[in-house]
Design an enzyme around this catalytic site. Structure first.
Site, PDB file in Angstrom:
ATOM      1  N   GLU A 253      38.364  41.775  35.182  1.00  0.00           N
ATOM      2  CA  GLU A 253      37.988  40.639  35.011  1.00  0.00           C
ATOM      3  C   GLU A 253      36.564  40.570  35.752  1.00  0.00           C
ATOM      4  OE1 GLU A 253      39.346  38.030  34.030  1.00  0.00           O
ATOM      5  OE2 GLU A 253      41.390  38.913  33.619  1.00  0.00           O
ATOM      6  N   CYS A 287      32.587  33.265  38.308  1.00  0.00           N
ATOM      7  CA  CYS A 287      32.339  33.859  37.061  1.00  0.00           C
ATOM      8  C   CYS A 287      32.506  32.975  35.750  1.00  0.00           C
ATOM      9  CB  CYS A 287      33.586  34.901  36.709  1.00  0.00           C
ATOM     10  SG  CYS A 287      35.224  34.060  37.072  1.00  0.00           S
ATOM     11  N   GLU A 385      23.538  37.179  34.330  1.00  0.00           N
ATOM     12  CA  GLU A 385      24.336  36.374  35.228  1.00  0.00           C
ATOM     13  C   GLU A 385      23.728  36.459  36.525  1.00  0.00           C
ATOM     14  OE1 GLU A 385      27.768  38.331  37.182  1.00  0.00           O
ATOM     15  OE2 GLU A 385      29.105  36.421  36.440  1.00  0.00           O
TER      16      GLU A 385
HETATM   17  P1  NAD Z   1      31.148  43.611  42.918  1.00  0.00           P
HETATM   18  O1  NAD Z   1      31.303  44.062  41.197  1.00  0.00           O
HETATM   19  O2  NAD Z   1      29.943  44.022  43.538  1.00  0.00           O
HETATM   20  O3  NAD Z   1      32.452  43.970  43.773  1.00  0.00           O
HETATM   21  C1  NAD Z   1      33.663  43.808  43.598  1.00  0.00           C
HETATM   22  C2  NAD Z   1      34.668  44.583  44.353  1.00  0.00           C
HETATM   23  O4  NAD Z   1      34.470  46.040  43.917  1.00  0.00           O
HETATM   24  C3  NAD Z   1      34.286  44.752  45.827  1.00  0.00           C
HETATM   25  O5  NAD Z   1      35.585  44.852  46.701  1.00  0.00           O
HETATM   26  C4  NAD Z   1      33.706  45.965  46.072  1.00  0.00           C
HETATM   27  O6  NAD Z   1      33.911  46.445  47.371  1.00  0.00           O
HETATM   28  C5  NAD Z   1      34.387  46.788  44.987  1.00  0.00           C
HETATM   29  N1  NAD Z   1      33.589  47.758  44.600  1.00  0.00           N
HETATM   30  C6  NAD Z   1      32.229  48.214  44.691  1.00  0.00           C
HETATM   31  N2  NAD Z   1      31.577  49.257  44.094  1.00  0.00           N
HETATM   32  C7  NAD Z   1      32.918  49.771  43.368  1.00  0.00           C
HETATM   33  C8  NAD Z   1      32.999  51.026  42.878  1.00  0.00           C
HETATM   34  N3  NAD Z   1      32.380  51.733  42.410  1.00  0.00           N
HETATM   35  N4  NAD Z   1      34.685  51.483  42.541  1.00  0.00           N
HETATM   36  C9  NAD Z   1      35.506  50.628  42.899  1.00  0.00           C
HETATM   37  N5  NAD Z   1      35.212  49.327  43.395  1.00  0.00           N
HETATM   38  C10 NAD Z   1      33.900  48.983  43.876  1.00  0.00           C
HETATM   39  O7  NAD Z   1      31.207  41.979  42.508  1.00  0.00           O
HETATM   40  P2  NAD Z   1      30.931  40.835  43.824  1.00  0.00           P
HETATM   41  O8  NAD Z   1      29.708  40.976  43.863  1.00  0.00           O
HETATM   42  O9  NAD Z   1      31.977  41.263  44.713  1.00  0.00           O
HETATM   43  O10 NAD Z   1      31.705  39.786  42.936  1.00  0.00           O
HETATM   44  C11 NAD Z   1      30.603  39.145  41.949  1.00  0.00           C
HETATM   45  C12 NAD Z   1      30.934  39.392  40.441  1.00  0.00           C
HETATM   46  O11 NAD Z   1      32.634  39.264  40.187  1.00  0.00           O
HETATM   47  C13 NAD Z   1      30.314  38.623  39.529  1.00  0.00           C
HETATM   48  O12 NAD Z   1      29.929  39.475  38.464  1.00  0.00           O
HETATM   49  C14 NAD Z   1      31.333  37.631  39.126  1.00  0.00           C
HETATM   50  O13 NAD Z   1      31.302  37.402  37.648  1.00  0.00           O
HETATM   51  C15 NAD Z   1      32.646  38.729  39.166  1.00  0.00           C
HETATM   52  N6  NAD Z   1      33.778  37.881  38.885  1.00  0.00           N
HETATM   53  C16 NAD Z   1      34.804  37.828  37.879  1.00  0.00           C
HETATM   54  C17 NAD Z   1      35.801  37.014  37.451  1.00  0.00           C
HETATM   55  C18 NAD Z   1      36.611  36.934  36.491  1.00  0.00           C
HETATM   56  O14 NAD Z   1      37.830  36.497  36.633  1.00  0.00           O
HETATM   57  N7  NAD Z   1      36.278  37.373  35.314  1.00  0.00           N
HETATM   58  C19 NAD Z   1      36.248  36.217  39.005  1.00  0.00           C
HETATM   59  C20 NAD Z   1      35.263  36.469  39.934  1.00  0.00           C
HETATM   60  C21 NAD Z   1      34.072  37.192  40.081  1.00  0.00           C
END
Ligand code: NAD
Length: 493
Positions: A253, A287, A385
């Site tokens: 997601e 998101c 975004e």
């Molecule tokens: P992010 O991708 O930076 O981090 C998300 C999670 O992934 C965190 O727990 C982080 O610690 C972990 N992570 C970081 N690097 C990783 C790796 N290499 N491998 C595995 N896990 C890793 O996102 P964020 O800044 O926490 O959240 C914002 C983003 O999330 C935005 O792009 C937003 O659109 C998206 N989002 C999507 C939805 C949806 O349902 N489509 C919902 C909410 C947020």
């Protein structure tokens, strides 16, 4: 409501534990700059311990084996405990994420409802029977739980997103390792404790926190059968690449650049209010934020003026104040990104109609609700975004152009249209490349209705009965009942 520091521990195999090396880290409130949460700083050993516990619970424990009705009963107990602790959970969400308290309270209600609904699926995971294979055969296809599911969660809706995954996977008999964002770890650990209090067996739910890259260790781990990831598109790509080494199932997601289209025949006052809600809700760190507003040329001057007027009325400030609509930006990197992209918008020639600056507060990080008009679809502020309270308004002439602009980014999470003409809304809904299309509303969601993205907004679907498919896999069982036709000794023709 007081600002205080809460100390947390990991939940592994039903026990509250520290990281093996004893290290801990802190989170400061993005609105108040005070320490509000302290957690174990887990690393590879904690990933191993949590995955081993989830594996044992799956292979040998009662959870996947018990009747769906019993799992449903336990999930409903969690829903009740979430309601009981809603105020404490909401406060931690506010202090760690910066979102307004009124919004956090509403989210807690939705979280409890997700657990309640997911419980119903525990009694609805079933397969198919094939009874036209000849009279000696009966085949059935059953749905079996995927196994150990690693759930990786972002910081913008910590508890809501965890609850779009965890109860659904549990309902069908999976076990889980939940890894919240290092910025908002508190409520995931509190939720873990509630699952234990409800009586969910040890090892079924494990929650680990840390600043090291726990997420990528989970993705690589051979003991994990599936990764359910919500986060940025960039990290989503890394997750998919990592999971390909062990060919795990992945659901993603990811981000969005979601367009809200306003046709000339729409109820403009309702559309303007919805547009302002859709971009500033959760500080635009959503998101599903409608970060692109597409307005039909003939009503554009009127609608743009109204949106600027409403934007100026949005209250920004301390998220603990019940009147606040927009709270703090979650962290410095996010604030820097917003400032950089706003600068790019101005440099590209878009008109800054209102906002555009960081608010000069004594503490915390706050950004003015911001509207750009005169935006062209090729500008970065119409493609990237931003994940902040920044709206890009584009104009179009007729439905065809609205659809073309809608589908002109790499994303495809959600889209929406305001019109009084059902034929126009139907055409738009069918032609928009988006996982969800809203007609005369925005961000209205229900546990029954599936959610997910097209294009680079992700793959897989959460919520609703789709969750059964998401967290199970099919197994065919073919049974022969009559006399065997011998292979050896039979007469061949
Ligand atoms: P992010 O991708 O930076 O981090 C998300 C999670 O992934 C965190 O727990 C982080 O610690 C972990 N992570 C970081 N690097 C990783 C790796 N290499 N491998 C595995 N896990 C890793 O996102 P964020 O800044 O926490 O959240 C914002 C983003 O999330 C935005 O792009 C937003 O659109 C998206 N989002 C999507 C939805 C949806 O349902 N489509 C919902 C909410 C947020």
């Amino acid at each position: 409501m007081t600002i205080s520091l809460t100390n947390h521990q990991l939940l592994i195999d039903g026990n509250d534990v520290e990281a093996l090396d004893g290290r801990r880290f802190q989170r400061h409130s993005p609105a108040h700059d005070e320490p509000v949460g302290e957690y174990p700083d887990g690393a590879v050993p904690e990933v191993d311990r949590a995955v081993d516990a989830a594996r044992r619970a799956f292979e040998h424990g009662p959870w996947p084996r018990m009747a769906g009705a019993e799992r449903a009963r336990l999930l409903r107990s969690v829903a009740d405990l979430i309601k009981r602790d809603a105020e404490a959970l909401a406060l931690v969400e506010v202090l760690e994420s910066g979102k307004p308290i009124s919004q956090a309270r509403a989210e807690l209600q939705a979280v409890s409802e997700l657990w309640w609904y997911a419980a119903t699926l525990a009694q609805h995971a079933h397969g198919d029977a094939y009874n036209a294979l000849g009279e000696d055969y009966l085949a059935v296809s059953v749905r079996e739980p995927m196994g150990v599911v690693a759930m990786i969660i972002p910081w913008n809706f910590p508890l809501l997103i965890a609850s779009q995954k965890l109860p659904f996977a549990l309902a069908v008999g999976c076990t889980a390792v939940l890894k919240p964002s290092e910025l908002t770890s508190g409520t995931a650990l509190m939720l873990g404790s509630l699952t234990r209090e409800a009586g969910i067996p040890d090892g079924v739910v494990n929650v680990i926190t840390g600043t090291a890259n726990l997420g990528s260790h989970l993705v690589d781990h051979r003991g994990v059968d599936m990764v359910s990831f919500t986060g940025s598109t960039e990290v989503g790509r890394a997750v998919m690449k990592g999971a390909s080494q062990t060919l795990k199932k992945v659901s993603l997601e990811l981000g969005g650049k979601n367009p809200m289209v306003v046709m000339a025949d729409a109820d403009l006052e309702a559309a303007a209010d919805a547009a302002v809600f859709a971009i500033y809700f959760n500080q635009g760190e959503c998101c599903n934020s409608a970060s692109r507003l597409l307005v039909e040329e003939s009503v554009a001057p009127e609608l743009e003026a109204r949106i600027v007027e409403l934007t100026k009325a949005v209250t920004v400030g301390d998220p603990l104040d019940e009147q606040t609509l927009v709270g703090a930006i979650a962290h410095d990197d996010q604030l820097d990104k917003i400032i950089r992209l706003v600068g790019e918008g101005t440099a590209a020639g878009a008109s800054l109609a209102t906002g555009g600056k960081r608010l000069p507060t004594r503490r915390g990080r706050f950004f003015e609700p911001t509207v750009f008009t005169g935006v062209d679809t090729h500008m970065n502020i119409a493609q990237a975004e931003i994940f902040g309270p920044v709206l890009s308004v584009l104009r179009f002439d007729g439905l065809d152009e609205a659809v073309e602009i809608t589908n002109s980014t790499d994303f495809g999470l959600s889209a929406g249209i305001w019109t009084r003409d059902v034929s126009t809304s139907n055409q738009f809904a069918r032609r928009a490349r988006a996982g969800t299309v809203w007609v005369n509303c925005w961000m209205d969601g229900f546990p029954e209705v599936c959610f997910g993205g097209m294009n680079q907004s992700g793959m897989g679907r959460e919520l609703g009965r789709h969750a059964i498919e998401e967290y199970t896999e099919a197994k065919s069982i073919v049974t022969h009942a009559g006399e065997r036709t011998m292979w050896i000794g039979s007469e061949k023709t």
